[in-house]
Design an enzyme around this catalytic site. Sequence first.
Site, short mmCIF file in Angstrom:
data_model
loop_
_atom_site.label_atom_id
_atom_site.label_comp_id
_atom_site.label_asym_id
_atom_site.label_seq_id
_atom_site.Cartn_x
_atom_site.Cartn_y
_atom_site.Cartn_z
N CYS A 183 -3.48 -4.11 4.06
CA CYS A 183 -2.92 -5.45 4.28
C CYS A 183 -2.22 -6.35 3.68
O CYS A 183 -1.55 -7.53 4.06
CB CYS A 183 -2.64 -5.36 5.92
SG CYS A 183 -2.02 -3.49 7.19
N HIS A 221 -2.53 -12.03 10.39
CA HIS A 221 -2.28 -10.94 10.41
C HIS A 221 -2.18 -10.15 11.23
O HIS A 221 -2.63 -10.24 12.46
CB HIS A 221 -2.89 -10.36 9.74
CG HIS A 221 -3.13 -8.57 8.80
ND1 HIS A 221 -1.33 -7.97 9.27
CD2 HIS A 221 -3.61 -7.22 9.32
CE1 HIS A 221 -1.40 -6.59 8.98
NE2 HIS A 221 -2.08 -6.17 9.24
N GLU A 236 0.56 -1.18 -0.44
CA GLU A 236 -0.15 -0.07 0.01
C GLU A 236 1.11 1.11 -0.23
O GLU A 236 0.50 2.30 0.27
CB GLU A 236 -1.42 0.01 1.42
CG GLU A 236 -0.26 0.24 2.94
CD GLU A 236 -0.95 1.04 3.48
OE1 GLU A 236 -2.68 0.18 3.72
OE2 GLU A 236 -0.81 2.09 3.98
N ARG A 269 -12.66 1.64 17.19
CA ARG A 269 -12.88 0.68 17.31
C ARG A 269 -13.53 -0.47 16.14
O ARG A 269 -13.40 -2.00 16.46
CB ARG A 269 -13.95 0.40 18.75
CG ARG A 269 -13.28 1.00 20.01
CD ARG A 269 -14.39 1.52 21.03
NE ARG A 269 -14.71 -0.14 20.98
CZ ARG A 269 -14.33 -0.70 22.33
NH1 ARG A 269 -12.36 -0.52 22.52
NH2 ARG A 269 -14.45 -1.86 22.39
N ASN A 294 3.78 -3.56 12.58
CA ASN A 294 2.71 -3.91 11.46
C ASN A 294 3.98 -4.15 10.48
O ASN A 294 3.53 -2.45 9.46
CB ASN A 294 1.68 -3.00 12.27
CG ASN A 294 0.60 -4.17 9.97
OD1 ASN A 294 0.89 -5.03 9.81
ND2 ASN A 294 -0.79 -3.38 10.56
N THR A 336 -12.75 -1.61 13.79
CA THR A 336 -11.80 -1.83 12.78
C THR A 336 -11.69 -3.36 13.12
O THR A 336 -11.10 -4.30 13.45
CB THR A 336 -10.29 -1.02 12.87
OG1 THR A 336 -9.33 -1.00 14.21
CG2 THR A 336 -10.60 -0.03 12.04
#
Lengths: 132, 348
Positions: free
Chosen positions: B112, B234, B80, B199, B266, B201
């Site tokens: 991601c 992930h 990305e 939240r 990450n 997510t």
Amino acid sequence: MPVPRYKREIPQRYRLEASKCKSCGKVLFPPRLVCPKCGSREFEGVRLSDGGKIVTFTVIRVAPEQFADQTPYVVAVVELGDGVRITAQVVDCRPEEVEIGKPVRLVFRKIQEEGKTGILCYGYKCVLSSLG
Amino acid sequence: MVGIVGYGSYLPRYRIKAEEIAHQWGMDPETIKRGLLLKEKTVPAPDEDTVTIAVEASRNALKRAGIDPGEIGAVYVGSESHPYAVKPSGTIVAEALGITPEVHIADYEFACKAGTEAMWVGYSIVKAGEVKYALSVGADTSQGAPGDALEYSASAGGSAFIFGGEGVVAEVVETYSYTTDTPDFWRREGAFYPRHGGRFTGEPAYFKHILGAGRGIMQKAGLKPADFAYAVFHMPNGKFPLTVGKRLGFLREQLDPGWIVPLMGNTYSGSSPTGLSATFDVSKPGELILLVSFGSGAGSDAFVFRMTERINEVREKAVKVKELLEYSPIYLNYGLYAKFRGKIIMNS
């Protein structure tokens, strides 16, 4: 760096492509049309090794404008396994870590940006890392 | 048998600790470290980007594969943070590795999970018999907005996988994908930093899709958590992958080798692929490994791999993820970090 020149030098900057004289065996980087040692015009393509050692170096503290935000940085003459010497930046280290004779490995890095909207120029630099 | 014939990773040497970022914004470091289970993250050097990381990871994959790069017929780079808005990363990567010009190249983007998208297509094109080998890379140099929770996690790194039909290290046993339109995290064209739904997510995005893909692939393959030696999910922070693993029925020891986020951060498209690479580093022939990625927007790609005898031959041929994580990090203060990441407004 003008786009045509950048494109033309990709084999050397990306892949360390050199030429080896078929007559005397001298390795030329970048390649030439005539061997400076024996005058032959017959060559075969070879790739330089990505490992070498520092022959000598300097610390740049007053840099050209496009490199000013990187100071202080190290530029070294490096002898590769093939006996060929190249000039390259030594990165990912503090200048005081660099010493003559230390082994280095070539890595693929961004060399410069042509301003905010121009091309990105990639090529080889060195790191002291002993990792793979 | 089609699978991975070579794998490799790359992580930058620079790091910033979570407490250094917390101090900058007046947050309590221990609350952050306990809440996100993050200690530090990788930071790309000023001369590193998705392309340079992809090249270094691919060179390590080539060392393990031991093949002629000219035989690679497809190069797919998922990220990305492609350095150009228009001009592929893949062409630069392929040129640096000596793969051009007889090669199909494409860049992928899906938050991601762009890395596992590249893997999915690379695997499929080899399985279809279109090319002998395909190189798939997940790499990123992602940015979190200053002061945002993402700033503690958004890091840099990547992994590369070469798919082929001969000399397989990890056979692909099954694949599965689970995707919906879920606006949990986004960056509009021209915006420097991404935004996210806080939240939102979590449950409707990360957990829904990873649980969906995880359960889906196990049902499709007729496998249960106990059948796997390891699982990789992930890693947007330290907590989410441990929670989702537990909810799917996996034990902590099945997750540990790939749970590298506390020290790595990450790496976005490189996150679960690098967890997979770290897991390959410790796996044995015959073992099954589950990989489930997650990309906001939102979706998950899932793979089941079975390790072959060849893993023992190739493991030591390139640097391992643990070595990359532990090799002499250079720690940055927040000022240098801001300079490295281009967060300081300069006179042009």
